[in-house]
Motif scaffolding. Structure first.
Motif, PDB file in Angstrom:
ATOM      1  N   ALA A  32       2.236  -8.888   1.822  1.00 22.14           N
ATOM      2  CA  ALA A  32       2.330  -8.097   3.052  1.00 22.14           C
ATOM      3  C   ALA A  32       3.113  -6.812   2.812  1.00 22.14           C
ATOM      4  O   ALA A  32       2.721  -5.735   3.275  1.00 22.14           O
ATOM      5  CB  ALA A  32       2.984  -8.922   4.156  1.00 22.14           C
ATOM      6  N   ARG A  33       4.208  -6.900   2.055  1.00 24.48           N
ATOM      7  CA  ARG A  33       5.018  -5.714   1.799  1.00 24.48           C
ATOM      8  C   ARG A  33       4.301  -4.741   0.875  1.00 24.48           C
ATOM      9  O   ARG A  33       4.422  -3.517   1.033  1.00 24.48           O
ATOM     10  CB  ARG A  33       6.391  -6.104   1.262  1.00 24.48           C
ATOM     11  N   LEU A  34       3.526  -5.240  -0.055  1.00 23.12           N
ATOM     12  CA  LEU A  34       2.731  -4.368  -0.921  1.00 23.12           C
ATOM     13  C   LEU A  34       1.711  -3.599  -0.086  1.00 23.12           C
ATOM     14  O   LEU A  34       1.516  -2.400  -0.265  1.00 23.12           O
ATOM     15  CB  LEU A  34       2.035  -5.186  -2.012  1.00 23.12           C
ATOM     16  N   ARG A  35       1.081  -4.271   0.862  1.00 23.19           N
ATOM     17  CA  ARG A  35       0.112  -3.612   1.742  1.00 23.19           C
ATOM     18  C   ARG A  35       0.787  -2.543   2.595  1.00 23.19           C
ATOM     19  O   ARG A  35       0.237  -1.454   2.800  1.00 23.19           O
ATOM     20  CB  ARG A  35      -0.588  -4.652   2.614  1.00 23.19           C
ATOM     21  N   ILE A  36       1.981  -2.843   3.095  1.00 27.38           N
ATOM     22  CA  ILE A  36       2.726  -1.871   3.895  1.00 27.38           C
ATOM     23  C   ILE A  36       3.063  -0.652   3.045  1.00 27.38           C
ATOM     24  O   ILE A  36       2.845   0.495   3.453  1.00 27.38           O
ATOM     25  CB  ILE A  36       4.012  -2.506   4.468  1.00 27.38           C
ATOM     26  N   MET A  37       3.607  -0.901   1.858  1.00 27.68           N
ATOM     27  CA  MET A  37       4.001   0.202   0.976  1.00 27.68           C
ATOM     28  C   MET A  37       2.800   1.067   0.588  1.00 27.68           C
ATOM     29  O   MET A  37       2.895   2.298   0.591  1.00 27.68           O
ATOM     30  CB  MET A  37       4.689  -0.335  -0.280  1.00 27.68           C
ATOM     31  N   ALA A  38       1.677   0.440   0.260  1.00 30.34           N
ATOM     32  CA  ALA A  38       0.483   1.189  -0.131  1.00 30.34           C
ATOM     33  C   ALA A  38      -0.018   2.042   1.025  1.00 30.34           C
ATOM     34  O   ALA A  38      -0.425   3.201   0.827  1.00 30.34           O
ATOM     35  CB  ALA A  38      -0.605   0.238  -0.611  1.00 30.34           C
ATOM     36  N   THR A  39       0.025   1.506   2.226  1.00 25.40           N
ATOM     37  CA  THR A  39      -0.435   2.260   3.394  1.00 25.40           C
ATOM     38  C   THR A  39       0.495   3.427   3.678  1.00 25.40           C
ATOM     39  O   THR A  39       0.049   4.557   3.890  1.00 25.40           O
ATOM     40  CB  THR A  39      -0.530   1.330   4.626  1.00 25.40           C
ATOM     41  N   LEU A  40       1.801   3.174   3.661  1.00 26.58           N
ATOM     42  CA  LEU A  40       2.750   4.249   3.933  1.00 26.58           C
ATOM     43  C   LEU A  40       2.774   5.289   2.813  1.00 26.58           C
ATOM     44  O   LEU A  40       3.064   6.462   3.057  1.00 26.58           O
ATOM     45  CB  LEU A  40       4.147   3.683   4.182  1.00 26.58           C
ATOM     46  N   ALA A  41       2.464   4.883   1.592  1.00 30.05           N
ATOM     47  CA  ALA A  41       2.418   5.837   0.475  1.00 30.05           C
ATOM     48  C   ALA A  41       1.281   6.841   0.661  1.00 30.05           C
ATOM     49  O   ALA A  41       1.344   7.956   0.142  1.00 30.05           O
ATOM     50  CB  ALA A  41       2.276   5.101  -0.851  1.00 30.05           C
ATOM     51  N   ALA A  42       0.254   6.449   1.400  1.00 31.03           N
ATOM     52  CA  ALA A  42      -0.878   7.346   1.656  1.00 31.03           C
ATOM     53  C   ALA A  42      -0.560   8.384   2.736  1.00 31.03           C
ATOM     54  O   ALA A  42      -1.287   9.363   2.885  1.00 31.03           O
ATOM     55  CB  ALA A  42      -2.101   6.527   2.063  1.00 31.03           C
ATOM     56  N   VAL A  43       0.523   8.172   3.476  1.00 37.68           N
ATOM     57  CA  VAL A  43       0.946   9.125   4.503  1.00 37.68           C
ATOM     58  C   VAL A  43       1.654  10.284   3.799  1.00 37.68           C
ATOM     59  O   VAL A  43       2.563  10.050   2.996  1.00 37.68           O
ATOM     60  CB  VAL A  43       1.891   8.439   5.525  1.00 37.68           C
ATOM     61  N   PRO A  44       1.255  11.519   4.075  1.00 41.88           N
ATOM     62  CA  PRO A  44       1.889  12.659   3.394  1.00 41.88           C
ATOM     63  C   PRO A  44       3.398  12.715   3.649  1.00 41.88           C
ATOM     64  O   PRO A  44       3.878  12.316   4.710  1.00 41.88           O
ATOM     65  CB  PRO A  44       1.198  13.883   4.020  1.00 41.88           C
ATOM     66  N   VAL A  45       4.130  13.211   2.672  1.00 41.66           N
ATOM     67  CA  VAL A  45       5.577  13.366   2.797  1.00 41.66           C
ATOM     68  C   VAL A  45       5.860  14.238   4.023  1.00 41.66           C
ATOM     69  O   VAL A  45       5.216  15.262   4.225  1.00 41.66           O
ATOM     70  CB  VAL A  45       6.175  14.008   1.525  1.00 41.66           C
ATOM     71  N   GLY A  46       6.790  13.788   4.836  1.00 35.23           N
ATOM     72  CA  GLY A  46       7.143  14.517   6.050  1.00 35.23           C
ATOM     73  C   GLY A  46       6.426  14.017   7.289  1.00 35.23           C
ATOM     74  O   GLY A  46       6.817  14.353   8.402  1.00 35.23           O
ATOM     75  N   ASP A  47       5.374  13.233   7.123  1.00 31.48           N
ATOM     76  CA  ASP A  47       4.655  12.644   8.255  1.00 31.48           C
ATOM     77  C   ASP A  47       5.123  11.213   8.455  1.00 31.48           C
ATOM     78  O   ASP A  47       5.723  10.608   7.569  1.00 31.48           O
ATOM     79  CB  ASP A  47       3.141  12.644   8.017  1.00 31.48           C
ATOM     80  N   GLU A  48       4.818  10.670   9.622  1.00 35.63           N
ATOM     81  CA  GLU A  48       5.174   9.297   9.954  1.00 35.63           C
ATOM     82  C   GLU A  48       3.962   8.600  10.549  1.00 35.63           C
ATOM     83  O   GLU A  48       3.045   9.252  11.039  1.00 35.63           O
ATOM     84  CB  GLU A  48       6.319   9.277  10.979  1.00 35.63           C
ATOM     85  N   LEU A  49       3.988   7.284  10.503  1.00 31.96           N
ATOM     86  CA  LEU A  49       2.910   6.470  11.060  1.00 31.96           C
ATOM     87  C   LEU A  49       3.472   5.671  12.225  1.00 31.96           C
ATOM     88  O   LEU A  49       4.547   5.064  12.101  1.00 31.96           O
ATOM     89  CB  LEU A  49       2.364   5.539   9.978  1.00 31.96           C
ATOM     90  N   HIS A  50       2.757   5.693  13.342  1.00 30.54           N
ATOM     91  CA  HIS A  50       3.178   4.964  14.534  1.00 30.54           C
ATOM     92  C   HIS A  50       3.008   3.458  14.291  1.00 30.54           C
ATOM     93  O   HIS A  50       1.996   3.027  13.755  1.00 30.54           O
ATOM     94  CB  HIS A  50       2.327   5.443  15.719  1.00 30.54           C
TER      95      HIS A  50
ATOM     96  N   THR B  14      10.876   6.281   2.425  1.00 33.71           N
ATOM     97  CA  THR B  14      11.985   7.140   2.030  1.00 33.71           C
ATOM     98  C   THR B  14      11.639   7.725   0.663  1.00 33.71           C
ATOM     99  O   THR B  14      10.724   7.227  -0.025  1.00 33.71           O
ATOM    100  CB  THR B  14      13.293   6.329   1.913  1.00 33.71           C
ATOM    101  N   PRO B  15      12.346   8.759   0.236  1.00 27.37           N
ATOM    102  CA  PRO B  15      12.113   9.258  -1.130  1.00 27.37           C
ATOM    103  C   PRO B  15      12.303   8.149  -2.170  1.00 27.37           C
ATOM    104  O   PRO B  15      11.529   8.042  -3.127  1.00 27.37           O
ATOM    105  CB  PRO B  15      13.159  10.365  -1.291  1.00 27.37           C
ATOM    106  N   GLU B  16      13.314   7.280  -1.955  1.00 25.37           N
ATOM    107  CA  GLU B  16      13.532   6.155  -2.874  1.00 25.37           C
ATOM    108  C   GLU B  16      12.357   5.179  -2.824  1.00 25.37           C
ATOM    109  O   GLU B  16      11.973   4.598  -3.837  1.00 25.37           O
ATOM    110  CB  GLU B  16      14.824   5.413  -2.517  1.00 25.37           C
ATOM    111  N   GLY B  17      11.785   5.003  -1.640  1.00 23.56           N
ATOM    112  CA  GLY B  17      10.633   4.122  -1.483  1.00 23.56           C
ATOM    113  C   GLY B  17       9.417   4.630  -2.229  1.00 23.56           C
ATOM    114  O   GLY B  17       8.686   3.866  -2.850  1.00 23.56           O
ATOM    115  N   ARG B  18       9.213   5.951  -2.182  1.00 19.58           N
ATOM    116  CA  ARG B  18       8.080   6.539  -2.917  1.00 19.58           C
ATOM    117  C   ARG B  18       8.257   6.346  -4.421  1.00 19.58           C
ATOM    118  O   ARG B  18       7.325   5.982  -5.120  1.00 19.58           O
ATOM    119  CB  ARG B  18       7.928   8.024  -2.596  1.00 19.58           C
ATOM    120  N   VAL B  19       9.477   6.580  -4.892  1.00 18.58           N
ATOM    121  CA  VAL B  19       9.759   6.404  -6.324  1.00 18.58           C
ATOM    122  C   VAL B  19       9.570   4.936  -6.714  1.00 18.58           C
ATOM    123  O   VAL B  19       8.952   4.627  -7.740  1.00 18.58           O
ATOM    124  CB  VAL B  19      11.179   6.893  -6.669  1.00 18.58           C
ATOM    125  N   ALA B  20      10.094   4.026  -5.901  1.00 20.59           N
ATOM    126  CA  ALA B  20       9.978   2.590  -6.190  1.00 20.59           C
ATOM    127  C   ALA B  20       8.516   2.153  -6.203  1.00 20.59           C
ATOM    128  O   ALA B  20       8.109   1.365  -7.065  1.00 20.59           O
ATOM    129  CB  ALA B  20      10.764   1.773  -5.164  1.00 20.59           C
TER     130      ALA B  20
END
Length: 133
Positions: A49-67, A113-119
Protein backbone atom coordinates in the motif's frame (compact mmCIF):
# COMPACT_ATOMS: atom_id res chain seq x y z
CA UNK A 1 -16.95 -32.81 -7.35
CA UNK A 2 -13.93 -31.04 -8.78
CA UNK A 3 -10.62 -32.80 -8.47
CA UNK A 4 -7.84 -31.08 -6.54
CA UNK A 5 -4.93 -29.99 -8.70
CA UNK A 6 -2.00 -32.34 -8.38
CA UNK A 7 1.26 -31.11 -6.99
CA UNK A 8 4.17 -31.01 -9.37
CA UNK A 9 7.63 -32.29 -8.56
CA UNK A 10 9.15 -30.43 -5.65
CA UNK A 11 5.88 -28.79 -4.62
CA UNK A 12 4.88 -29.33 -1.04
CA UNK A 13 1.46 -29.60 0.49
CA UNK A 14 0.42 -26.57 2.46
CA UNK A 15 -1.62 -23.45 2.52
CA UNK A 16 -1.32 -21.32 -0.61
CA UNK A 17 0.72 -18.23 0.01
CA UNK A 18 2.00 -19.52 3.33
CA UNK A 19 5.62 -19.07 2.31
CA UNK A 20 7.16 -15.65 2.07
CA UNK A 21 8.43 -14.38 -1.24
CA UNK A 22 11.81 -13.56 0.23
CA UNK A 23 14.66 -15.20 -1.58
CA UNK A 24 16.33 -18.11 0.14
CA UNK A 25 20.12 -18.43 0.25
CA UNK A 26 20.01 -21.11 -2.45
CA UNK A 27 18.00 -18.74 -4.68
CA UNK A 28 20.66 -16.06 -4.29
CA UNK A 29 23.56 -18.34 -5.20
CA UNK A 30 23.79 -17.00 -8.74
CA UNK A 31 23.74 -13.37 -7.58
CA UNK A 32 26.94 -13.40 -5.63
CA UNK A 33 26.79 -12.84 -1.90
CA UNK A 34 27.78 -9.20 -2.01
CA UNK A 35 25.18 -8.19 -4.61
CA UNK A 36 22.25 -9.45 -2.56
CA UNK A 37 23.51 -8.24 0.81
CA UNK A 38 24.40 -4.73 -0.40
CA UNK A 39 20.91 -3.93 -1.71
CA UNK A 40 18.95 -1.85 0.78
CA UNK A 41 15.19 -2.11 0.28
CA UNK A 42 13.44 0.50 2.46
CA UNK A 43 10.86 -1.41 4.56
CA UNK A 44 8.74 1.71 5.07
CA UNK A 45 8.20 2.04 1.32
CA UNK A 46 8.22 -1.68 0.52
CA UNK A 47 4.77 -2.47 1.98
CA UNK A 48 2.42 -2.78 -0.99
CA UNK A 49 0.00 0.00 0.00
CA UNK A 50 2.80 2.43 0.86
CA UNK A 51 4.64 1.63 -2.37
CA UNK A 52 1.47 2.45 -4.31
CA UNK A 53 1.08 5.72 -2.40
CA UNK A 54 4.70 6.70 -3.00
CA UNK A 55 4.55 5.83 -6.71
CA UNK A 56 1.37 7.87 -7.15
CA UNK A 57 2.69 10.88 -5.26
CA UNK A 58 6.02 10.67 -7.12
CA UNK A 59 4.08 11.27 -10.35
CA UNK A 60 2.78 14.58 -8.96
CA UNK A 61 5.07 17.42 -10.09
CA UNK A 62 7.25 19.06 -7.44
CA UNK A 63 5.32 21.92 -5.88
CA UNK A 64 1.89 20.39 -6.58
CA UNK A 65 -0.29 18.46 -4.15
CA UNK A 66 -2.91 15.75 -4.47
CA UNK A 67 -6.26 16.02 -2.70
CA UNK A 68 -6.85 13.14 -0.25
CA UNK A 69 -10.15 11.99 -1.85
CA UNK A 70 -8.46 11.87 -5.27
CA UNK A 71 -5.59 9.75 -3.93
CA UNK A 72 -8.09 7.47 -2.22
CA UNK A 73 -9.99 7.12 -5.51
CA UNK A 74 -6.86 6.45 -7.56
CA UNK A 75 -5.66 3.75 -5.16
CA UNK A 76 -9.10 2.32 -4.40
CA UNK A 77 -8.37 2.33 -0.67
CA UNK A 78 -10.58 3.07 2.29
CA UNK A 79 -10.03 6.40 4.01
CA UNK A 80 -8.92 4.67 7.22
CA UNK A 81 -6.43 2.38 5.49
CA UNK A 82 -5.00 5.22 3.44
CA UNK A 83 -4.71 7.43 6.55
CA UNK A 84 -2.86 4.71 8.44
CA UNK A 85 -0.27 4.26 5.69
CA UNK A 86 0.08 8.01 5.18
CA UNK A 87 0.82 8.40 8.89
CA UNK A 88 3.63 5.85 8.61
CA UNK A 89 5.07 7.64 5.57
CA UNK A 90 4.71 11.01 7.27
CA UNK A 91 6.49 9.66 10.36
CA UNK A 92 9.41 8.63 8.14
CA UNK A 93 9.50 12.14 6.68
CA UNK A 94 8.50 10.99 3.19
CA UNK A 95 5.05 12.59 2.90
CA UNK A 96 3.68 15.91 4.01
CA UNK A 97 0.01 16.55 4.70
CA UNK A 98 -1.36 20.04 4.30
CA UNK A 99 -4.66 20.28 6.20
CA UNK A 100 -6.77 23.27 5.29
CA UNK A 101 -10.37 24.20 4.54
CA UNK A 102 -12.19 24.37 1.24
CA UNK A 103 -15.02 26.66 2.22
CA UNK A 104 -16.33 25.19 5.46
CA UNK A 105 -15.14 21.66 4.76
CA UNK A 106 -11.76 20.36 5.90
CA UNK A 107 -9.43 19.39 3.07
CA UNK A 108 -6.17 17.45 3.13
CA UNK A 109 -3.59 17.81 0.39
CA UNK A 110 -0.61 15.48 0.06
CA UNK A 111 2.83 15.63 -1.50
CA UNK A 112 6.17 13.91 -1.22
CA UNK A 113 8.80 15.76 0.75
CA UNK A 114 12.19 16.28 -0.90
CA UNK A 115 13.45 13.45 1.36
CA UNK A 116 10.54 11.30 0.19
CA UNK A 117 11.43 11.84 -3.46
CA UNK A 118 15.06 10.91 -2.79
CA UNK A 119 14.01 7.83 -0.77
CA UNK A 120 11.62 6.69 -3.51
CA UNK A 121 14.24 7.15 -6.25
CA UNK A 122 16.76 5.20 -4.12
CA UNK A 123 14.16 2.47 -3.50
CA UNK A 124 13.46 2.12 -7.23
CA UNK A 125 17.17 2.11 -8.07
CA UNK A 126 17.94 -0.51 -5.39
CA UNK A 127 15.04 -2.71 -6.42
CA UNK A 128 16.14 -2.57 -10.05
CA UNK A 129 19.70 -3.49 -9.11
CA UNK A 130 18.43 -6.42 -7.07
CA UNK A 131 16.27 -7.62 -9.95
CA UNK A 132 19.04 -7.15 -12.49
CA UNK A 133 21.65 -8.96 -10.39
Amino acid sequence: MAEKPRKGPGEEEGRAGSETWAAKPADLAGMGASAASEVDIDPVIHAQARLRIMATLAAVPVGDELHFPRLRELLDMTAGNLSTHLSKLEGAGYVQQNKTYAGRSPATFLALTPEGRVAFERYVRNLRSLLDA
